[in-house]
Design a protein around this motif. Structure first.
Motif, PDB file in Angstrom:
ATOM      1  N   CYS A   1       0.843  -1.188   0.000  1.00 25.48           N
ATOM      2  CA  CYS A   1       0.000   0.000   0.000  1.00 25.48           C
ATOM      3  C   CYS A   1       0.877   1.236   0.000  1.00 25.48           C
ATOM      4  O   CYS A   1       1.730   1.386   0.857  1.00 25.48           O
ATOM      5  CB  CYS A   1      -0.901   0.010   1.231  1.00 25.48           C
ATOM      6  SG  CYS A   1      -1.762   1.563   1.461  1.00 25.48           S
ATOM      7  N   THR A   2       0.678   2.112  -0.948  1.00 26.30           N
ATOM      8  CA  THR A   2       1.375   3.378  -0.957  1.00 26.30           C
ATOM      9  C   THR A   2       0.377   4.469  -1.251  1.00 26.30           C
ATOM     10  O   THR A   2      -0.635   4.249  -1.904  1.00 26.30           O
ATOM     11  CB  THR A   2       2.489   3.411  -2.028  1.00 26.30           C
ATOM     12  OG1 THR A   2       1.895   3.177  -3.300  1.00 26.30           O
ATOM     13  CG2 THR A   2       3.546   2.365  -1.759  1.00 26.30           C
ATOM     14  N   THR A   3       0.646   5.644  -0.754  1.00 27.47           N
ATOM     15  CA  THR A   3      -0.179   6.798  -1.062  1.00 27.47           C
ATOM     16  C   THR A   3       0.580   7.676  -2.028  1.00 27.47           C
ATOM     17  O   THR A   3       1.744   7.990  -1.799  1.00 27.47           O
ATOM     18  CB  THR A   3      -0.513   7.589   0.217  1.00 27.47           C
ATOM     19  OG1 THR A   3      -1.214   6.728   1.111  1.00 27.47           O
ATOM     20  CG2 THR A   3      -1.371   8.799  -0.090  1.00 27.47           C
ATOM     21  N   ALA A   4      -0.059   8.053  -3.113  1.00 28.39           N
ATOM     22  CA  ALA A   4       0.618   8.872  -4.107  1.00 28.39           C
ATOM     23  C   ALA A   4       1.046  10.198  -3.506  1.00 28.39           C
ATOM     24  O   ALA A   4       0.315  10.813  -2.740  1.00 28.39           O
ATOM     25  CB  ALA A   4      -0.316   9.104  -5.293  1.00 28.39           C
TER      26      ALA A   4
ATOM     27  N   ALA B   1      -3.492  12.309  -2.686  1.00 28.59           N
ATOM     28  CA  ALA B   1      -2.434  13.135  -2.130  1.00 28.59           C
ATOM     29  C   ALA B   1      -2.205  12.795  -0.660  1.00 28.59           C
ATOM     30  O   ALA B   1      -3.136  12.453   0.076  1.00 28.59           O
ATOM     31  CB  ALA B   1      -2.780  14.610  -2.275  1.00 28.59           C
ATOM     32  N   GLU B   2      -0.964  12.909  -0.247  1.00 28.20           N
ATOM     33  CA  GLU B   2      -0.599  12.623   1.136  1.00 28.20           C
ATOM     34  C   GLU B   2      -1.357  13.552   2.083  1.00 28.20           C
ATOM     35  O   GLU B   2      -1.519  14.744   1.829  1.00 28.20           O
ATOM     36  CB  GLU B   2       0.907  12.822   1.322  1.00 28.20           C
ATOM     37  CG  GLU B   2       1.417  12.397   2.681  1.00 28.20           C
ATOM     38  CD  GLU B   2       2.917  12.520   2.807  1.00 28.20           C
ATOM     39  OE1 GLU B   2       3.488  11.906   3.709  1.00 28.20           O
ATOM     40  OE2 GLU B   2       3.518  13.248   1.981  1.00 28.20           O
TER      41      GLU B   2
ATOM     42  N   GLY C   1      -4.053  10.187 -12.708  1.00 26.13           N
ATOM     43  CA  GLY C   1      -4.870  11.091 -11.917  1.00 26.13           C
ATOM     44  C   GLY C   1      -4.714  10.827 -10.435  1.00 26.13           C
ATOM     45  O   GLY C   1      -4.807   9.684  -9.983  1.00 26.13           O
ATOM     46  N   VAL C   2      -4.472  11.874  -9.659  1.00 26.46           N
ATOM     47  CA  VAL C   2      -4.316  11.785  -8.210  1.00 26.46           C
ATOM     48  C   VAL C   2      -5.261  12.789  -7.564  1.00 26.46           C
ATOM     49  O   VAL C   2      -5.166  14.000  -7.827  1.00 26.46           O
ATOM     50  CB  VAL C   2      -2.860  12.077  -7.784  1.00 26.46           C
ATOM     51  CG1 VAL C   2      -2.740  12.056  -6.259  1.00 26.46           C
ATOM     52  CG2 VAL C   2      -1.902  11.075  -8.409  1.00 26.46           C
ATOM     53  N   VAL C   3      -6.192  12.327  -6.744  1.00 24.11           N
ATOM     54  CA  VAL C   3      -7.125  13.227  -6.063  1.00 24.11           C
ATOM     55  C   VAL C   3      -6.360  14.023  -5.012  1.00 24.11           C
ATOM     56  O   VAL C   3      -5.696  13.456  -4.139  1.00 24.11           O
ATOM     57  CB  VAL C   3      -8.275  12.434  -5.422  1.00 24.11           C
ATOM     58  CG1 VAL C   3      -9.107  13.332  -4.514  1.00 24.11           C
ATOM     59  CG2 VAL C   3      -9.163  11.825  -6.511  1.00 24.11           C
ATOM     60  N   THR C   4      -6.447  15.338  -5.111  1.00 21.85           N
ATOM     61  CA  THR C   4      -5.685  16.200  -4.208  1.00 21.85           C
ATOM     62  C   THR C   4      -6.562  17.023  -3.277  1.00 21.85           C
ATOM     63  O   THR C   4      -6.045  17.731  -2.408  1.00 21.85           O
ATOM     64  CB  THR C   4      -4.796  17.153  -5.023  1.00 21.85           C
ATOM     65  OG1 THR C   4      -5.605  17.855  -5.973  1.00 21.85           O
ATOM     66  CG2 THR C   4      -3.715  16.382  -5.753  1.00 21.85           C
ATOM     67  N   GLY C   5      -7.855  16.977  -3.457  1.00 21.29           N
ATOM     68  CA  GLY C   5      -8.751  17.683  -2.561  1.00 21.29           C
ATOM     69  C   GLY C   5     -10.186  17.349  -2.884  1.00 21.29           C
ATOM     70  O   GLY C   5     -10.517  17.065  -4.035  1.00 21.29           O
TER      71      GLY C   5
END
Length: 711
Positions: free
Chosen positions: A19-22, A66-67, A135-139
Motif C-alpha cells: 500500500c502506498t499513497t501517491a 495526495a498525502e 490522476g491523483v485526487v488532491t482535494g
C-alpha cells in the motif's frame, strides 16, 4: 504496550499487496486550494479516540490520493482513487473518465427500457495532455473534487476540477503545454456567447469552451481548433448546453458563469418540527453564481437561485438548470421512534401478542446471535425490538431475560479490548482507510462497504437499550460513538496517527442519500441498494443521540444532525427507490415501479442477491421500525409497488402470494395502506411460514406493527 501498538493477525482477508499513497509534486496546496473533505458548516467534530481500539492495518494497494487526505471511501468519486485503474465518475449531469494521457467527458444518453434506466459514460470530447499521466485526487469536499494529472517524472501537468451537480468541467494547466482536443472547436462571436469562447457540435448539441480567469480561448486555439496552447496557471472550462434553454442569450449567461470557476462547496442544514432544510453553497473565484442543476429530490425550494434555464435528462430524472451561489431545499421532518404504540391494542389482540412474544423470546434466547457485524447487528436490533414489546406488554420476566441477554452481547461488542482477546464480536481501527472495521467482517466491510448498514443496527440497539439507562449509555459510548463517527461525523475527526476520520463518510449531501460501496470499482459509479437500511442507520443515530443526551453526555449537535440525516435520506429513498415520478420523460419506457439498485450511471429493479421480484421491494423496506411510516406517504404507490412485487393486483385473493422472499416485510409495508388492509395483512401474517420472517425481525414484531396500523 498501547492498544494502537497491537497488531492482530485475524482471518479477515487482509490483502497482501503493498500500500502506498501517491505523493505528487502538486498536492492540494499547489492546486490553489486548502485540503478539504466536506464538514458541515459550524459543526463540531465528535470527541472520539480511535486509539481505544486495537489496530489492524489493511493494505489495499496504491491509492491515487495526495498525502494527508483521508481515503474517500463511499463517495461518488471513490473509483478515481481505488483499484488498478481509475473508473469513470458521474458529477451529473455529465460523466467524466481519466485516460492514459488526460481525460474525457460526455453527456450520457439516458434511456429507460424494461426494468432499467441507463445513462452510461460515453466520452464525447477527449482532452490529450501530450504525455502519459496518472490522476491523483488532491482535494475534495461535499460537492467538489480536484484531480492532479501527474506525469511520469512526478511533475503535475495540470488539474481537473469537477463539481457535483454541474454541467461544467474545468482544467488548469500547471505548466505551459499544448492541450489536444478530439473535436474541433471554432470561435464564433456572433452566436450570442461571450467573446473569446468556442463551440463544437456533438450530436446536435453545443459544447462550449470558455476561458477562466482571463484565459483567452480564441488566442489559445490553433487554426484547426484542435489544440489549445496554455501557459502555467491558465484555465479553461467546458459547458454542455442544456435542453430547452431559452435561446442563445440564456446559454451565454451560463457560459459567463462557467468562466467564474467553483473552487469549493459548503454544507449547512436547519431543522424545525415540520421540515429540515439542506443547503449546499458553491464558492466561486469571483463570488458570482455557479451553474448547477436542481435534482428531483430538491424541488421543495428554499433558496433564491435563478432556475428554469434549461434541463438535462439524468438517470434520476429530468434536472433543472440554475444559476446560484446556493441550492437549498426542504424535506419532510422525520423523528426517531422507540418501539411501537400498543395503547390501542387490547383484548384478544393483546393476548395474541403476549403469547407470540413469549414464544419468540424463548426461541431467540436459545440461540447464539451471529458473530459478524451485519447479521450480528441485525440480531441485536431485532431483539431490542422484542424487548420493547415484552416490556410494554407487562411481560416482566421475559423482558428481564431479553435485556440481560442483550446487555451481555452489547457489552461484548463494545469492549474496546475485545479484539485483543477474540477474533469476532469486536471492533478494530484500520488506519489506512481511516475507518472502524468490525470482526468478523461481511460483505466487504473491511473495504468500507456497507458500514452505515451494519453500524446502524448497533446504534439502534444501543439507543433503544440506553434510552432510560444513563449508566449504560456512558459505559458503551467510547465504542458506539466511534461507530457513529465512522459513518456520520459532521466534521473531520482528528486522529493522532494520521489523517482525520472524514466528515459524512457515506452521505452524498447533494444527492440526499448515502453510497454503500467503499472502493466503488464499477463503471457505473457508486451504488446503494437498501436505501431503507440507510434510513434505519440515521434512525439508529437519532435514537443513540437521544440516549446520550438523556444521560448528560456532550451532544455537539448530534441530535439535530441525526434528524436532518434521517429526514434527508428518507426523502431521497422515496424520490429514487420507491416513489419516483413515473411521468418524468427521463423514465419513459421504464416498466418498473421500484428501482431497488441506484447508481450514478443507472437505476434498476434488481438486487445483488436474488432474482425474485419480491426481493426488489423487500430490500428497500427492511427493517420496518417505528420510523418506517415515511414509506407510506403515498398509499396508492404502496399498492402499486406491492402489486408489482407479488405479481397480482388483488393483494388479498391468495395468502400464498405472500409466501415469498421478504414476505413479512411486504406485509408490514401493506399495513401502511390503512386499517382495512392492515387487518387483512394480519390474517396472512399469522400463517406466514416461519422461513419468510426475516432474520432481522420476529413474528411478534410483524403482528404488533400490523395491530398498530389496524387500530
Amino acid at each position: 504496550m498501547t492498544r494502537r501498538a497491537i497488531a492482530l493477525l485475524l482471518a479477515v482477508g487482509m490483502a497482501a499487496a503493498g500500500c502506498t499513497t501517491a505523493e505528487p509534486a502538486g498536492t492540494d496546496a499547489s492546486s490553489g486550494s486548502a485540503p478539504r473533505t466536506g464538514s458541515v458548516a459550524g459543526a463540531e467534530a465528535p470527541a472520539v479516540d480511535p486509539g481505544v481500539l486495537p489496530t489492524v492495518e489493511r493494505e489495499p494497494g496504491t491509492l491515487r490520493l495526495a498525502e494527508g487526505l483521508p481515503p474517500p471511501t463511499n463517495r461518488w468519486f471513490s473509483g478515481l482513487v481505488f483499484g488498478d485503474e481509475a473508473q469513470p465518475v458521474f458529477p451529473l449531469p455529465l460523466a467524466v473518465g481519466l485516460t492514459a494521457s488526460g481525460f474525457a467527458y460526455g453527456l450520457p444518453e439516458v434511456r429507460a427500457d424494461g426494468t432499467l434506466v441507463a445513462g452510461a459514460y460515453a466520452p464525447q470530447v477527449e482532452i490529450d495532455l501530450g504525455e502519459g499521466v496518472t490522476g491523483v485526487v488532491t482535494g475534495y469536499d461535499a460537492a467538489t473534487v480536484s484531480v492532479d494529472l501527474v506525469a511520469g517524472d512526478e511533475s503535475v501537468r495540470g488539474t481537473l476540477h469537477l463539481t457535483r451537480g454541474s454541467p461544467v468541467v474545468r482544467y488548469t494547466a500547471r505548466a505551459a503545454h499544448p492541450v489536444g482536443l478530439s473535436r474541433a472547436f471554432g470561435v464564433d462571436a456572433g452566436a450570442g456567447l461571450p467573446e473569446g469562447t468556442a463551440t463544437t457540435d456533438v450530436d446536435g448539441r453545443d459544447h462550449v469552451l470558455t476561458g477562466v480567469a482571463g484565459t483567452d480561448v480564441g488566442a489559445a486555439l490553433d487554426e484547426a481548433g484542435t489544440t489549445l496552447e496554455l501557459d502555467a496557471g491558465e484555465s479553461v472550462a467546458w459547458l454542455v448546453a442544456p435542453d430547452a434553454a431559452e435561446g442563445a442569450e440564456t446559454l451565454g449567461d451560463l457560459v459567463e458563469a462557467a468562466s467564474d470557476p467553483v473552487e469549493a462547496s459548503t454544507v449547512g442544514y436547519a431543522t424545525d418540527p415540520d421540515a429540515v432544510t439542506t443547503s449546499v453553497g458553491y464558492a466561486t473565484a469571483s463570488g458570482g453564481p455557479a451553474v448547477v442543476v436542481r435534482f428531483p429530490h430538491q424541488r421543495d425550494v428554499a433558496d433564491d437561485a435563478t432556475c428554469g434555464l434549461g434541463t438535462y435528462a439524468t438517470v434520476l430524472g429530468t434536472v433543472d438548470v440554475c444559476l446560484g451561489s446556493e441550492l437549498s431545499w426542504r424535506s419532510t421532518a422525520r423523528d426517531p421512534v422507540v418501539g411501537l404504540d400498543l395503547s390501542g391494542i387490547d383484548g384478544s389482540a393483546r393476548e395474541e401478542l403476549v403469547d407470540q412474544v413469549a414464544a419468540d423470546a424463548e426461541r431467540v434466547l436459545d440461540e447464539t446471535r451471529p458473530a459478524d457485524t451485519y447479521f450480528g447487528g441485525k440480531a441485536l436490533a431485532r431483539d431490542a425490538n422484542l424487548w420493547t414489546l415484552a416490556r410494554d406488554l407487562g411481560l416482566d420476566d421475559v423482558a428481564a431475560d431479553l435485556r440481560q441477554s442483550l446487555l451481555t452481547d452489547l457489552r461484548l461488542w463494545t469492549d474496546p479490548d475485545g479484539c485483543t482477546e477474540r477474533p469476532e464480536r469486536c471492533f478494530t481501527w484500520e488506519p489506512t482507510l481511516r475507518t472502524v472495521v468490525g470482526q468478523a467482517t461481511s460483505f466487504g466491510s473491511e473495504e468500507g462497504n456497507d458500514h452505515h448498514f451494519h453500524y446502524g443496527y448497533f446504534l439502534y440497539a444501543a439507543g433503544v437499550l440506553a434510552a432510560d439507562d444513563a449508566a449504560l449509555a456512558e459505559e458503551v459510548a467510547p465504542v458506539v460513538d466511534l461507530l457513529a463517527a465512522d459513518v456520520a461525523a459532521a466534521a473531520d475527526v482528528p486522529a493522532d496517527d494520521g489523517p482525520p476520520i472524514p466528515a459524512l463518510r457515506t452521505l452524498d449531501v447533494v444527492m440526499g442519500h448515502s453510497w454503500a460501496s467503499g472502493p466503488s470499482p464499477f463503471g457505473d459509479g457508486n451504488n446503494q441498494e437498501s436505501a431503507s437500511e440507510a434510513v434505519s442507520a440515521w434512525h439508529g443515530l437519532a435514537l443513540w443521540a437521544d440516549a446520550r443526551a438523556a444521560a448528560g453526555l456532550e451532544d455537539r449537535g448530534l441530535t439535530a444532525q441525526a434528524r436532518w440525516m434521517l429526514s434527508l435520506e428518507a426523502a431521497s429513498a422515496r424520490a429514487y427507490w420507491t416513489d419516483f415520478d413515473r411521468s418524468d420523460p427521463a423514465a419513459e419506457g421504464l416498466e418498473a415501479d421500484v428501482t431497488s439498485l441506484v447508481w450514478d450511471g443507472k437505476r434498476e429493479r434488481a438486487t445483488w442477491f436474488s432474482a425474485e421480484q419480491s426481493a426488489a421491494l423487500g430490500i428497500v423496506v427492511l427493517p420496518v421500525t417505528g420510523a418506517s411510516a415515511y414509506l407510506g406517504d403515498d398509499p396508492e404507490r404502496v399498492r402499486d409497488n406491492l402489486a408489482e412485487a407479488l405479481g397480482t393486483d388483488d393483494l388479498w385473493a391468495q395468502e400464498s402470494a405472500w409466501d415469498v422472499m421478504f414476505g413479512d416485510q411486504l406485509l408490514m409495508y401493506a399495513g401502511l395502506l390503512g386499517p382495512d388492509d392492515a387487518a387483512s395483512a394480519l390474517e396472512v401474517a399469522r400463517e406466514l411460514p416461519a422461513e419468510r420472517v426475516d432474520d432481522g425481525s420476529t413474528r411478534s414484531w410483524m403482528l404488533a406493527w400490523l395491530h398498530q396500523q389496524a387500530a
